[in-house]
Design a protein around this motif. Structure first.
Motif, PDB file in Angstrom:
ATOM      1  N   ASP A 103      -8.196   8.095   5.075  1.00  0.00           N
ATOM      2  CA  ASP A 103      -8.379   6.763   5.655  1.00  0.00           C
ATOM      3  C   ASP A 103      -9.047   6.834   7.019  1.00  0.00           C
ATOM      4  O   ASP A 103      -9.817   5.943   7.395  1.00  0.00           O
ATOM      5  CB  ASP A 103      -7.026   6.054   5.815  1.00  0.00           C
ATOM      6  N   VAL A 138       0.834  -1.204   0.000  1.00  0.00           N
ATOM      7  CA  VAL A 138       0.000   0.000   0.000  1.00  0.00           C
ATOM      8  C   VAL A 138       0.870   1.255   0.000  1.00  0.00           C
ATOM      9  O   VAL A 138       0.664   2.171  -0.800  1.00  0.00           O
ATOM     10  CB  VAL A 138      -0.956   0.001   1.215  1.00  0.00           C
ATOM     11  N   ARG A 139       1.845   1.291   0.900  1.00  0.00           N
ATOM     12  CA  ARG A 139       2.729   2.464   0.962  1.00  0.00           C
ATOM     13  C   ARG A 139       3.536   2.606  -0.330  1.00  0.00           C
ATOM     14  O   ARG A 139       3.767   3.720  -0.798  1.00  0.00           O
ATOM     15  CB  ARG A 139       3.658   2.340   2.172  1.00  0.00           C
ATOM     16  N   PHE A 146       0.604  14.664  -0.165  1.00  0.00           N
ATOM     17  CA  PHE A 146      -0.181  13.667  -0.893  1.00  0.00           C
ATOM     18  C   PHE A 146      -0.471  12.466   0.006  1.00  0.00           C
ATOM     19  O   PHE A 146      -1.626  12.036   0.142  1.00  0.00           O
ATOM     20  CB  PHE A 146       0.583  13.231  -2.147  1.00  0.00           C
ATOM     21  N   GLU A 147       0.558  11.928   0.647  1.00  0.00           N
ATOM     22  CA  GLU A 147       0.346  10.773   1.521  1.00  0.00           C
ATOM     23  C   GLU A 147      -0.381  11.167   2.803  1.00  0.00           C
ATOM     24  O   GLU A 147      -1.151  10.378   3.360  1.00  0.00           O
ATOM     25  CB  GLU A 147       1.681  10.100   1.833  1.00  0.00           C
ATOM     26  N   ARG A 190       2.635   1.725  -3.357  1.00  0.00           N
ATOM     27  CA  ARG A 190       1.763   2.261  -4.405  1.00  0.00           C
ATOM     28  C   ARG A 190       1.539   3.753  -4.215  1.00  0.00           C
ATOM     29  O   ARG A 190       1.536   4.519  -5.183  1.00  0.00           O
ATOM     30  CB  ARG A 190       0.427   1.516  -4.399  1.00  0.00           C
ATOM     31  N   ARG A 191       1.363   4.162  -2.971  1.00  0.00           N
ATOM     32  CA  ARG A 191       1.136   5.588  -2.718  1.00  0.00           C
ATOM     33  C   ARG A 191       2.378   6.410  -3.022  1.00  0.00           C
ATOM     34  O   ARG A 191       2.289   7.506  -3.593  1.00  0.00           O
ATOM     35  CB  ARG A 191       0.690   5.784  -1.261  1.00  0.00           C
ATOM     36  N   ALA A 219       2.698   6.575  -6.825  1.00  0.00           N
ATOM     37  CA  ALA A 219       1.688   7.467  -7.394  1.00  0.00           C
ATOM     38  C   ALA A 219       2.027   8.923  -7.113  1.00  0.00           C
ATOM     39  O   ALA A 219       1.869   9.791  -7.977  1.00  0.00           O
ATOM     40  CB  ALA A 219       0.307   7.127  -6.826  1.00  0.00           C
ATOM     41  N   GLY A 220       2.507   9.201  -5.898  1.00  0.00           N
ATOM     42  CA  GLY A 220       2.858  10.575  -5.556  1.00  0.00           C
ATOM     43  C   GLY A 220       3.956  11.123  -6.446  1.00  0.00           C
ATOM     44  O   GLY A 220       3.862  12.247  -6.953  1.00  0.00           O
ATOM     45  N   LEU A 280      -4.047  11.290   2.040  1.00  0.00           N
ATOM     46  CA  LEU A 280      -4.582   9.937   1.942  1.00  0.00           C
ATOM     47  C   LEU A 280      -4.768   9.315   3.329  1.00  0.00           C
ATOM     48  O   LEU A 280      -5.761   8.612   3.574  1.00  0.00           O
ATOM     49  CB  LEU A 280      -3.653   9.064   1.093  1.00  0.00           C
ATOM     50  N   ASP A 281      -3.814   9.586   4.235  1.00  0.00           N
ATOM     51  CA  ASP A 281      -3.956   9.060   5.592  1.00  0.00           C
ATOM     52  C   ASP A 281      -5.146   9.705   6.295  1.00  0.00           C
ATOM     53  O   ASP A 281      -5.910   9.020   6.983  1.00  0.00           O
ATOM     54  CB  ASP A 281      -2.685   9.319   6.393  1.00  0.00           C
TER      55      ASP A 281
END
Length: 280
Positions: A242, A32-33, A234-235, A35-36, A39-40, A238-239
């Motif tokens: 979540d 997951v991390r 960005f991350e 991919r993020r 993507a970032g 997303l956090d």
């Protein structure tokens, strides 16, 4: 005197080996991390092309900097192919360096505080106004003033979104900005010394540190901080996404994904669907 390199040869010597080394050293995240993070970086590369191309093209056409004869093989919108490659290379190098240094994108209470966000917006808008004022003040401030005005909107937007997070993590994003920038300062100074490219004395301030124009130092630092802050926010967003909407009884509960569990059934309570006990 060092021999003049073409722009592509410069990348082969100074850029691509660093990309390869940082890729090899980059931390191995969970899926997951990973991919993020990927993507970032991809999104920031795309934004770099969209936002930087018009400004770089304008500065080159104005003559703020030029390139040695034979150093450029292909141009588009007045921009050399090597310059376009730099958009990707600097973003990737800065992104890898950021993840190698490490950062925690966890959202915390207070990250949406208004004070740092408003201050960041005001500072960014002031950069736009101050940069444009410098440009009109004297031709020698074209590069410096244009750079400040170019950075201002991004600075304002990033701090408007995550000023609270950025104000509590300054060591992380300053280190991730300045370490890659320092490498690019050295490489840039060597390229200028070789004559691969050069800056116009009429359109720059003339202020230099160890032969490196202050405009170039600010460019690499500014591009770096915009990249770093873009990646961490960005991350972080997303956090936050979540975690929002999950009921919590204490701040610690917000960081425990396993806290939302079913309550243990009462042994004395009949199971749903089972027949009631019958008295003899």
């Amino acid at each position: 005197m060092l021999p003049t390199l073409t722009y592509l040869q410069f990348h082969l010597v100074f850029s691509l080996p660093v990309v390869a080394a940082l890729w090899y050293l980059a931390p191995r995240y969970d899926i997951v991390r990973r991919r993020r993070a990927t993507a970032g970086i991809a999104i920031l590369v795309a934004i770099a092309y969209v936002y930087t191309t018009p400004w770089i093209s304008y500065m080159i056409r104005r003559g703020a900097w030029s390139y040695a004869d034979g150093a450029v093989l292909v141009r588009a919108l007045s921009i050399p192919l090597g310059e376009y490659l730099f958009f990707t290379i600097q973003t990737v190098v800065t992104g890898f360096a950021l993840h190698l240094i490490g950062f925690d994108p966890t959202f915390r209470e207070g990250d949406f505080d208004r004070a740092p966000r408003i201050a960041g917006v005001v500072a960014g808008l002031a950069m736009v106004g101050g940069g444009l004022w410098l440009v009109t003040l004297d031709p020698s401030y074209l590069y410096l003033g244009g750079l400040i005005a170019w950075v201002g909107p991004v600075f304002a937007l990033q701090w408007a979104v995550g000023g609270g997070y950025l104000i509590r993590t300054p060591r992380m994003w300053l280190a991730a900005t300045l370490i890659p920038a320092a490498y690019f300062w050295v490489a840039d100074r060597i390229a200028i010394g070789m004559g691969t490219w050069g800056l116009s004395p009429e359109l720059t301030s003339g202020i230099a540190v160890l032969g490196l124009p202050i405009e170039e130092m600010l460019f690499f630092a500014s591009a770096g901080v915009m990249t770093v802050n873009g990646l961490v926010l960005f991350e972080w967003v997303l956090d936050w996404n979540d975690r929002r909407g999950r009921p919590t009884e204490s701040p610690a509960d917000a960081f425990d994904r396993e806290s939302e569990t079913e309550p243990e059934p009462d042994p004395a309570e009949p199971k749903r669907g089972s027949p009631d006990p019958v008295d003899d």
